[in-house]
Scaffold this active site. Structure first.
Site, mmCIF file in Angstrom:
data_model
loop_
_atom_site.group_PDB
_atom_site.id
_atom_site.type_symbol
_atom_site.label_atom_id
_atom_site.label_comp_id
_atom_site.label_asym_id
_atom_site.label_seq_id
_atom_site.Cartn_x
_atom_site.Cartn_y
_atom_site.Cartn_z
ATOM 1 N N ALA A 182 11.306 22.092 2.356
ATOM 2 C CA ALA A 182 11.012 23.534 2.284
ATOM 3 C C ALA A 182 9.525 23.804 2.550
ATOM 4 O O ALA A 182 9.169 24.789 3.213
ATOM 5 C CB ALA A 182 11.411 24.088 0.918
ATOM 6 N N SER A 206 9.602 18.653 -0.016
ATOM 7 C CA SER A 206 8.959 18.393 1.281
ATOM 8 C C SER A 206 9.613 19.184 2.414
ATOM 9 O O SER A 206 8.915 19.736 3.265
ATOM 10 C CB SER A 206 8.948 16.897 1.606
ATOM 11 O OG SER A 206 10.258 16.417 1.744
ATOM 12 N N ALA A 229 11.634 12.956 -2.338
ATOM 13 C CA ALA A 229 11.181 12.650 -3.700
ATOM 14 C C ALA A 229 11.439 13.807 -4.661
ATOM 15 O O ALA A 229 11.066 13.747 -5.819
ATOM 16 C CB ALA A 229 9.700 12.302 -3.689
ATOM 17 N N ASP A 237 14.142 25.961 -3.748
ATOM 18 C CA ASP A 237 12.930 25.288 -3.246
ATOM 19 C C ASP A 237 12.105 26.234 -2.370
ATOM 20 O O ASP A 237 10.899 26.396 -2.562
ATOM 21 C CB ASP A 237 13.301 24.033 -2.439
ATOM 22 C CG ASP A 237 13.832 22.909 -3.313
ATOM 23 O OD1 ASP A 237 14.179 23.179 -4.474
ATOM 24 O OD2 ASP A 237 13.904 21.767 -2.825
ATOM 25 N N PRO A 243 5.544 13.441 -0.649
ATOM 26 C CA PRO A 243 6.422 12.338 -0.263
ATOM 27 C C PRO A 243 7.810 12.860 0.105
ATOM 28 O O PRO A 243 8.283 13.835 -0.472
ATOM 29 C CB PRO A 243 6.482 11.467 -1.521
ATOM 30 C CG PRO A 243 5.999 12.317 -2.639
ATOM 31 C CD PRO A 243 5.131 13.391 -2.057
HETATM 32 C C1 MEV Z 1 16.980 20.882 -5.371
HETATM 33 O O1 MEV Z 1 15.582 20.676 -5.571
HETATM 34 C C2 MEV Z 1 17.758 20.732 -6.626
HETATM 35 C C3 MEV Z 1 19.274 20.942 -6.622
HETATM 36 O O2 MEV Z 1 19.561 21.869 -7.681
HETATM 37 C C4 MEV Z 1 19.863 21.392 -5.319
HETATM 38 C C5 MEV Z 1 19.656 22.865 -4.979
HETATM 39 O O3 MEV Z 1 19.241 23.651 -5.837
HETATM 40 O O4 MEV Z 1 20.000 23.221 -3.831
HETATM 41 C C6 MEV Z 1 19.929 19.616 -7.008
#
Ligand code: MEV
Length: 305
Positions: A103, A101, A97, A142, A94
Site C-alpha cells: 500500500a 509495503s 512483513a 492498509d 521490508p
Molecule cells: C492486513 O494488514 C491485515 C488483514 O486484516 C488483511 C486485511 O485487512 O485485508 C489480515
C-alpha cells in the site's frame, strides 16, 4: 518532475477481525516508508526499483502488477497518456512483513504521478486497485491509514474514525525475517471458519472486542489497558492459526523484557511482532531482547498527543 512519499503502517489490534466485519485499529508507522520520483523520459511508462524494473502496462507481472494497475488508473484519471515517464521507487519497508509495503509503495507512486501533473485525485481509491492485485480481497485498512497518516479505526463500508492519541506510547516493532503472504493467511482463517466455526467465530469476536477496547485505551492514554488488549488479541490470533513458533519466541522475549503487551501485527504466519513499552528506555531493552531472540531488525516509534 514529481515526488511522492508514504509511511508504513502497523495494525495495533484488529487484523483478520476487519476481514470479517470488525474494526481494525491501525497506525501510520513512519519509522519505515516509501518514496517515488517521476521523471520525463521518452518511451514507454517504466518503473525502476530495487525489487523490479520494467514497463508498466496491462501485462506487468508480479511483484509490480499492483503498481502498474495504480499507475495506469492514475494517468487515465488525469487524462494523460501512459508513456514518456519513468517512476523511480525506493522503500525502507521490508516486503511481506505486515508493515504495509504494497500500500505504501502504491501511495508514493500515485502521489508522485499526481505531483508531476500538479493535480489531485482520490489517492485511497487508486491505492486500493493496487492492493486488490496484491492481496485478492483486502479490507482496505492498509491503504486508508497510510494515505490519512493518522491513527484510525477502520471498518469496511463505514466512515473511518480518527483515534486521537491521548498519551505517549512507545511501540517496538521487530521483523521475524520470515516473509509471508496476506492472501494465504486470510484464506487459512476462512478455512478454519468452515472446519470449526464455533472456535473460529469466538476468536474473531475476541479480536473485534479487543480492537474497540484498544481504541478507547489509546484515546485515554492508558498504556496498561492497551497492552492487555494486545495480549488478548494475540491469544485469539494463535487460535486462528496465524501465529508461529518464531513469532511467539519474539513475543515471549518482549514480555520477558517487561513489555506491557505483545502480539503479531498484520496477517501473521511470519512478518512482524509489535510490543508496547512503558517508556523510551524500556523500548530499547525490549528491542534488544527481541533481537537477541532472533529478530532480523527492530524499530522504535513514539506516538504523542
Ligand atoms: C492486513 O494488514 C491485515 C488483514 O486484516 C488483511 C486485511 O485487512 O485485508 C489480515
Amino acid at each position: 518532475m514529481g515526488i511522492g512519499t508514504a509511511p508504513g503502517k502497523v495494525l495495533l489490534v484488529g487484523e483478520h477481525g476487519v476481514v470479517h466485519g470488525g474494526v481494525a485499529f491501525a497506525l501510520p508507522f513512519p519509522a519505515v516508508g516509501a518514496r517515488a520520483e517521476v521523471v520525463a523520459a521518452p518511451g514507454p511508462l517504466r518503473l525502476e526499483s530495487p525489487l523490479w524494473s520494467g514497463e508498466l502496462d496491462e501485462d506487468t507481472p508480479m511483484p509490480a502488477r499492483g503498481l502498474a494497475k495504480a499507475a495506469l488508473a492514475t494517468l487515465s484519471t488525469l487524462g494523460v497518456p501512459a508513456r514518456d515517464l519513468v517512476i523511480r521507487m525506493d522503500a525502507t519497508i521490508p516486503l511481506g512483513a505486515g508493515l504495509g509495503s504494497s500500500a505504501a509503495t502504491a501511495a508514493a507512486l500515485v502521489r508522485a504521478l499526481l505531483a508531476a501533473h500538479g493535480r489531485e485525485a482520490d489517492v485511497d481509491a487508486l491505492v486500493h486497485l493496487a492492493e486488490q492485485e496484491a492481496h485478492g480481497n483486502p479490507s482496505g485498512v492498509d491503504g486508508r491509514v497510510i494515505v490519512l497518516g493518522q491513527p484510525i479505526g477502520f471498518r469496511r463500508g463505514e466512515a473511518t474514525r480518527l483515534v486521537p492519541t491521548g498519551g505517549a506510547f512507545h511501540l517496538v516493532v521487530a521483523d521475524s525475517g520470515v516473509s509471508r503472504n496476506t492472501r494465504e493467511a486470510v484464506a487459512s482463517v476462512t478455512e478454519l471458519l468452515s472446519s470449526d466455526p464455533a472456535r473460529g467465530q469466538a476468536a474473531l469476536e475476541t479480536i473485534k472486542q479487543a480492537a474497540l477496547e484498544a481504541m478507547e485505551a489509546w484515546q485515554r492514554g492508558d498504556a496498561g489497558a492497551l497492552g492487555r488488549t494486545m495480549d488478548r488479541a494475540q491469544e485469539a490470533l494463535v487460535t486462528l492459526g496465524v501465529s508461529t513458533p518464531v513469532l511467539e519466541q519474539l513475543i515471549v522475549a518482549a514480555r520477558g523484557a517487561g513489555a506491557l503487551g505483545a502480539k503479531l501485527t498484520g496477517a501473521g504466519m511470519g512478518g512482524c511482532v509489535l510490543a508496547l513499552a512503558t517508556d523510551a528506555d524500556q523500548a530499547g531493552r525490549v528491542a534488544e531482547a527481541m533481537r537477541a531472540a532472533g529478530a532480523r531488525r527492530a524499530w522504535i516509534q513514539e506516538y504523542t498527543p
